[in-house]
Structure formats: structure tokens, C-alpha cells
Design a protein around this motif. Structure first.
Motif, PDB file in Angstrom:
ATOM      1  N   ILE A  83     -21.764  -8.335  29.883  1.00  0.00           N
ATOM      2  CA  ILE A  83     -21.260  -7.510  30.987  1.00  0.00           C
ATOM      3  C   ILE A  83     -20.104  -8.159  31.745  1.00  0.00           C
ATOM      4  O   ILE A  83     -19.797  -7.783  32.872  1.00  0.00           O
ATOM      5  N   GLU A  84     -19.414  -9.110  31.122  1.00  0.00           N
ATOM      6  CA  GLU A  84     -18.256  -9.719  31.787  1.00  0.00           C
ATOM      7  C   GLU A  84     -17.102  -8.726  31.867  1.00  0.00           C
ATOM      8  O   GLU A  84     -16.304  -8.750  32.790  1.00  0.00           O
ATOM      9  N   ARG A  85     -17.001  -7.878  30.860  1.00  0.00           N
ATOM     10  CA  ARG A  85     -15.920  -6.891  30.764  1.00  0.00           C
ATOM     11  C   ARG A  85     -16.509  -5.537  30.387  1.00  0.00           C
ATOM     12  O   ARG A  85     -17.584  -5.454  29.812  1.00  0.00           O
ATOM     13  N   ALA A  86     -15.750  -4.488  30.665  1.00  0.00           N
ATOM     14  CA  ALA A  86     -16.154  -3.137  30.274  1.00  0.00           C
ATOM     15  C   ALA A  86     -15.963  -2.992  28.766  1.00  0.00           C
ATOM     16  O   ALA A  86     -14.843  -3.096  28.276  1.00  0.00           O
ATOM     17  N   ILE A  87     -17.067  -2.805  28.052  1.00  0.00           N
ATOM     18  CA  ILE A  87     -17.028  -2.589  26.604  1.00  0.00           C
ATOM     19  C   ILE A  87     -18.011  -1.473  26.261  1.00  0.00           C
ATOM     20  O   ILE A  87     -18.756  -1.004  27.130  1.00  0.00           O
ATOM     21  N   PHE A  88     -18.032  -1.077  24.995  1.00  0.00           N
ATOM     22  CA  PHE A  88     -18.956  -0.042  24.544  1.00  0.00           C
ATOM     23  C   PHE A  88     -20.367  -0.386  24.992  1.00  0.00           C
ATOM     24  O   PHE A  88     -20.828  -1.505  24.811  1.00  0.00           O
ATOM     25  N   GLY A  89     -21.042   0.582  25.603  1.00  0.00           N
ATOM     26  CA  GLY A  89     -22.431   0.408  26.003  1.00  0.00           C
ATOM     27  C   GLY A  89     -22.640  -0.026  27.434  1.00  0.00           C
ATOM     28  O   GLY A  89     -23.726   0.143  27.973  1.00  0.00           O
ATOM     29  N   THR A  90     -21.619  -0.611  28.062  1.00  0.00           N
ATOM     30  CA  THR A  90     -21.798  -1.051  29.442  1.00  0.00           C
ATOM     31  C   THR A  90     -21.766   0.139  30.395  1.00  0.00           C
ATOM     32  O   THR A  90     -21.205   1.184  30.098  1.00  0.00           O
ATOM     33  N   VAL A  91     -22.400  -0.054  31.549  1.00  0.00           N
ATOM     34  CA  VAL A  91     -22.422   0.960  32.600  1.00  0.00           C
ATOM     35  C   VAL A  91     -21.445   0.490  33.680  1.00  0.00           C
ATOM     36  O   VAL A  91     -21.623  -0.576  34.265  1.00  0.00           O
TER      37      VAL A  91
END
Length: 161
Positions: A83-91
Motif C-alpha cells: 500500500i505504498e503506492r496506488a496499484i491494482f487492488g488498493t483502496v
């Protein structure tokens, strides 16, 4: 090279369930409907027969599409994404810089995206503009209503759907 399709565990399960329903239930029901319609005689003017044949074509087309997508699926466990960066799957929680309104979306693939349920596609204009951003970063997205500016307020693991 085969183009992979990112997909959550939930999205993969939903597509597999739909495929199973089409192959095991609907495919057999439509064959029976065609047989019944055939018994009504003249096929040239048999609307029931033509409607059933059209439905059969749609079912077979969807089965092929689902098999293709599932064959190319890169299934991602959204509870395990960093969750350090916005990637696929993150909210991602964004703040609209103009209205100070906060909105939260999960970044998912195009097959799973449903704004009403709080998920958007990583391929959408807003989704693409969020990818790689960190908390505190500015996001500028071209939306149907014009260019909008947001700030990333939070990035979390989880699922909204």
C-alpha cells in the motif's frame, strides 16, 4: 505474447460462476427451447425459433469471451497488495480539491469495475491517473465533466465490493 488481464480473486470467482451457469444450465435450456420451437413447424416464420437461435448465439459468444478472459487472467489477492503506492487492488481515498469532498475507490480491472459499488477500472481516466501515486500526491484526471484535481488522502488494503 498474451495480454494478461489483472483480476481480483472475487472478480475471478464471479466470472467462473457465470461461465459455469452458462455452460451447465443456460446452454441446455436454450437447446430445449430450440427443439420446442422447431416442433411448431415452418422455421422461416417461426419467431420463437429465431429468438432462441439468437439467444443461443449470445450464450455461446459470452462463453467464449469468459473462457478467453479467464485464460488470460492474472489473479491478484487484493488483501496482499503493498500500500505504498496506488496499484491494482488498493483502496484509494481521494479529496476533491474543489469541493473538499472525499471519495473512496478500489482500483480493479475493467470486468470488475462498478462505480456504484465503489470500484473503478485501472484503465479509466481517473484510475490511470491514480496509478503509482502516494499519500499526499496530487491527481489530475480528465473526466467527462472536465479536468479535476484530487489529493490522495489514504491508500489501504481491502475490498469495497
Amino acid at each position: 505474447m498474451v495480454e494478461r488481464i489483472p483480476m481480483s480473486l472475487t472478480g475471478n470467482k464471479q466470472l467462473r460462476n457465470e461461465l459455469d451457469q452458462l455452460e451447465r444450465v443456460e446452454r441446455h435450456e436454450i437447446v430445449k427451447a430450440i427443439e420446442v420451437a422447431r416442433e411448431h413447424g415452418d422455421l422461416k416464420e417461426n419467431a420463437e425459433y429465431h429468438a432462441a437461435k439468437e439467444r443461443q448465439g449470445m450464450i455461446e459468444g459470452r462463453i467464449m469471451e469468459l473462457k478467453d478472459k479467464l485464460g488470460r487472467a492474472e489473479v491478484i489477492d487484493c488483501s496482499q497488495v503493498p500500500i505504498e503506492r496506488a496499484i491494482f487492488g488498493t483502496v484509494i481515498t481521494l479529496m476533491d480539491m474543489e469541493t473538499d469532498e472525499e471519495m473512496t475507490y478500489q482500483l480493479l480491472g475493467p470486468e470488475e469495475a462498478d462505480v456504484k459499488k465503489g470500484s473503478i477500472s485501472v484503465l479509466s481516466p481517473l484510475g490511470r491517473s491514480m496509478l503509482g501515486k502516494e499519500v499526499g500526491d496530487e491527481v489530475i484526471a480528465k473526466t467527462p465533466g472536465g479536468v479535476r484535481e484530487f489529493e490522495v488522502v489514504d491508500i489501504a488494503v481491502g475490498t469495497i465490493q
